[in-house]
Design a protein around this motif. Structure first.
Motif, PDB file in Angstrom:
ATOM      1  N   VAL A   3      46.598  74.944   5.611  1.00  0.00           N
ATOM      2  CA  VAL A   3      45.808  75.289   6.804  1.00  0.00           C
ATOM      3  C   VAL A   3      46.553  76.358   7.606  1.00  0.00           C
ATOM      4  N   PRO A   4      45.891  77.458   7.915  1.00  0.00           N
ATOM      5  CA  PRO A   4      46.581  78.534   8.645  1.00  0.00           C
ATOM      6  C   PRO A   4      46.967  78.119  10.061  1.00  0.00           C
ATOM      7  N   ASP A   5      47.999  78.801  10.584  1.00  0.00           N
ATOM      8  CA  ASP A   5      48.501  78.434  11.913  1.00  0.00           C
ATOM      9  C   ASP A   5      47.565  78.877  13.033  1.00  0.00           C
ATOM     10  N   ARG A   6      46.425  79.448  12.687  1.00  0.00           N
ATOM     11  CA  ARG A   6      45.403  79.745  13.693  1.00  0.00           C
ATOM     12  C   ARG A   6      44.792  78.449  14.246  1.00  0.00           C
ATOM     13  N   PHE A   7      44.965  77.380  13.494  1.00  0.00           N
ATOM     14  CA  PHE A   7      44.449  76.078  13.921  1.00  0.00           C
ATOM     15  C   PHE A   7      45.594  75.257  14.516  1.00  0.00           C
ATOM     16  N   SER A   8      45.343  74.704  15.694  1.00  0.00           N
ATOM     17  CA  SER A   8      46.353  73.854  16.305  1.00  0.00           C
ATOM     18  C   SER A   8      45.697  72.680  17.017  1.00  0.00           C
ATOM     19  N   GLY A   9      46.372  71.549  16.961  1.00  0.00           N
ATOM     20  CA  GLY A   9      45.862  70.347  17.602  1.00  0.00           C
ATOM     21  C   GLY A   9      46.831  69.860  18.658  1.00  0.00           C
ATOM     22  N   SER A  10      46.270  69.276  19.701  1.00  0.00           N
ATOM     23  CA  SER A  10      47.110  68.740  20.761  1.00  0.00           C
ATOM     24  C   SER A  10      46.412  67.555  21.407  1.00  0.00           C
ATOM     25  N   GLY A  11      47.157  66.894  22.286  1.00  0.00           N
ATOM     26  CA  GLY A  11      46.574  65.777  23.026  1.00  0.00           C
ATOM     27  C   GLY A  11      47.372  64.508  22.876  1.00  0.00           C
ATOM     28  N   SER A  12      46.907  63.487  23.567  1.00  0.00           N
ATOM     29  CA  SER A  12      47.554  62.187  23.502  1.00  0.00           C
ATOM     30  C   SER A  12      46.628  61.129  24.078  1.00  0.00           C
ATOM     31  N   GLY A  13      46.910  59.892  23.710  1.00  0.00           N
ATOM     32  CA  GLY A  13      46.156  58.787  24.289  1.00  0.00           C
ATOM     33  C   GLY A  13      44.686  58.789  23.915  1.00  0.00           C
ATOM     34  N   THR A  14      43.867  59.347  24.786  1.00  0.00           N
ATOM     35  CA  THR A  14      42.416  59.374  24.562  1.00  0.00           C
ATOM     36  C   THR A  14      41.827  60.779  24.572  1.00  0.00           C
ATOM     37  N   ASP A  15      42.611  61.781  24.879  1.00  0.00           N
ATOM     38  CA  ASP A  15      42.104  63.146  25.003  1.00  0.00           C
ATOM     39  C   ASP A  15      42.798  64.086  24.028  1.00  0.00           C
ATOM     40  N   PHE A  16      41.976  64.777  23.244  1.00  0.00           N
ATOM     41  CA  PHE A  16      42.529  65.618  22.181  1.00  0.00           C
ATOM     42  C   PHE A  16      41.754  66.931  22.110  1.00  0.00           C
ATOM     43  N   THR A  17      42.455  67.960  21.632  1.00  0.00           N
ATOM     44  CA  THR A  17      41.860  69.284  21.563  1.00  0.00           C
ATOM     45  C   THR A  17      42.247  69.979  20.268  1.00  0.00           C
ATOM     46  N   LEU A  18      41.273  70.647  19.690  1.00  0.00           N
ATOM     47  CA  LEU A  18      41.515  71.536  18.565  1.00  0.00           C
ATOM     48  C   LEU A  18      41.311  72.959  19.057  1.00  0.00           C
ATOM     49  N   LYS A  19      42.306  73.802  18.837  1.00  0.00           N
ATOM     50  CA  LYS A  19      42.194  75.201  19.208  1.00  0.00           C
ATOM     51  C   LYS A  19      42.152  76.055  17.953  1.00  0.00           C
ATOM     52  N   ILE A  20      41.267  77.031  17.969  1.00  0.00           N
ATOM     53  CA  ILE A  20      41.161  77.973  16.870  1.00  0.00           C
ATOM     54  C   ILE A  20      41.340  79.361  17.457  1.00  0.00           C
ATOM     55  N   SER A  21      42.337  80.071  16.981  1.00  0.00           N
ATOM     56  CA  SER A  21      42.574  81.423  17.463  1.00  0.00           C
ATOM     57  C   SER A  21      42.273  82.421  16.349  1.00  0.00           C
ATOM     58  N   ARG A  22      42.064  83.666  16.749  1.00  0.00           N
ATOM     59  CA  ARG A  22      41.788  84.747  15.780  1.00  0.00           C
ATOM     60  C   ARG A  22      40.707  84.295  14.788  1.00  0.00           C
ATOM     61  N   VAL A  23      39.578  83.885  15.308  1.00  0.00           N
ATOM     62  CA  VAL A  23      38.493  83.331  14.494  1.00  0.00           C
ATOM     63  C   VAL A  23      38.090  84.295  13.382  1.00  0.00           C
ATOM     64  N   GLU A  24      37.953  83.728  12.180  1.00  0.00           N
ATOM     65  CA  GLU A  24      37.559  84.499  11.002  1.00  0.00           C
ATOM     66  C   GLU A  24      36.208  83.987  10.481  1.00  0.00           C
ATOM     67  N   PRO A  25      35.531  84.776   9.671  1.00  0.00           N
ATOM     68  CA  PRO A  25      34.206  84.363   9.170  1.00  0.00           C
ATOM     69  C   PRO A  25      34.222  83.021   8.440  1.00  0.00           C
ATOM     70  N   GLU A  26      35.321  82.734   7.732  1.00  0.00           N
ATOM     71  CA  GLU A  26      35.372  81.483   6.968  1.00  0.00           C
ATOM     72  C   GLU A  26      35.565  80.242   7.834  1.00  0.00           C
ATOM     73  N   ASP A  27      35.686  80.442   9.156  1.00  0.00           N
ATOM     74  CA  ASP A  27      35.859  79.299  10.051  1.00  0.00           C
ATOM     75  C   ASP A  27      34.540  78.654  10.432  1.00  0.00           C
ATOM     76  N   LEU A  28      33.435  79.264  10.042  1.00  0.00           N
ATOM     77  CA  LEU A  28      32.164  78.692  10.452  1.00  0.00           C
ATOM     78  C   LEU A  28      31.906  77.383   9.720  1.00  0.00           C
ATOM     79  N   GLY A  29      31.215  76.494  10.417  1.00  0.00           N
ATOM     80  CA  GLY A  29      30.927  75.179   9.868  1.00  0.00           C
ATOM     81  C   GLY A  29      30.886  74.163  10.994  1.00  0.00           C
ATOM     82  N   VAL A  30      30.961  72.899  10.631  1.00  0.00           N
ATOM     83  CA  VAL A  30      30.944  71.814  11.618  1.00  0.00           C
ATOM     84  C   VAL A  30      32.313  71.148  11.652  1.00  0.00           C
ATOM     85  N   TYR A  31      32.870  71.066  12.831  1.00  0.00           N
ATOM     86  CA  TYR A  31      34.173  70.448  13.032  1.00  0.00           C
ATOM     87  C   TYR A  31      33.986  69.016  13.533  1.00  0.00           C
TER      88      TYR A  31
END
Lengths: 112, 111
Positions: free
Chosen positions: B63-91
């Motif tokens: 998985v490229p480093d353009r994807f990063s996850g963070s959070g704790s407990g009950t709150d979480f976030t996925l960040k996608i940077s430098r979005v590319e065409p192959e990133d389309l879909g359902v997360y």
């Protein structure tokens, strides 16, 4: 390379049962739970349950307790899911996953 | 059952842009073993889901480093940077601390 190879598409009659398989390779089958997930067309993912291939212990989501039966055969590194009393609501794609890797999915169509 | 609330339902992002997806659980996802079993998957059209992030912030193999996850407990976030065409879909976010439940998904479209 880890591979979860699932059996082929099924067309089944309402009221019948179907058993689908998931053959694992490329890792130690008994080291990871095998989960089963349902996805109806254009809808999200729903967890059905899991089996511990090492000892056969199972856990089911409440709504699937009377619908699905999970088994595993350590000798062939294969997990199975049987679905019973099929209705149109069971028409879906069913995936197996060890959480990291996923099978290609099995399309089950319930139709008379 | 643990309910996973994922927002937004859909996103439209420009190529090269950045975006984030939020996932909240109805109870803490910290397991008794100290781990937090929160995962992120991407399902591309017509394909099986593919694992992106495991245990909140660990990228799965390849998985490229353009994807990063963070959070704790009950709150979480996925960040996608430098979005590319192959990133389309359902997360989807997904928790494995209290058996398993999935979020309802976020559809990413490319502008």
């Amino acid at each position: 390379e880890v591979l979860l190879q699932q059996s082929g598409a099924e067309l089944v009659r309402p009221g019948s049962s179907v058993k689908i398989s998931c053959k694992a390779s490329g890792y130690t089958f008994t080291d990871y739970y095998m989960h089963w997930v349902k996805q109806r067309p254009e809808q999200g993912l729903v967890w059905i349950g899991r089996i511990n291939p090492a000892n056969g212990n199972t856990v089911y989501a409440e709504k699937f307790k009377s619908k699905a039966t999970l088994t595993a055969d350590k000798s062939s590194n294969t997990a199975y899911m049987q679905l019973s009393s099929l209705t149109s609501e069971d028409t879906a794609t069913y995936f197996c996953t060890n959480s990291g890797d996923w099978g290609q999915g099995v399309m089950v169509t319930v139709s008379s | 059952d643990v309910v996973m609330t994922q927002t937004p339902v859909s996103l439209s992002v420009s190529l090269g842009g950045q975006t984030s997806i939020s996932c909240r659980s109805s109870q803490s996802l910290v397991h008794s073993d100290g781990n937090t079993y929160l995962y992120w998957y991407l399902q591309k059209p017509g394909q099986s889901p593919q694992l992106l992030i495991y245990k909140v912030s660990n990228r799965f193999s390849g998985v490229p480093d353009r994807f990063s996850g963070s959070g704790s407990g009950t709150d979480f976030t996925l960040k996608i940077s430098r979005v590319e065409p192959e990133d389309l879909g359902v997360y989807y976010c997904y928790q494995g601390t209290h058996y398993l439940t999935f979020g309802s998904g976020t559809k990413l479209e490319i502008k």
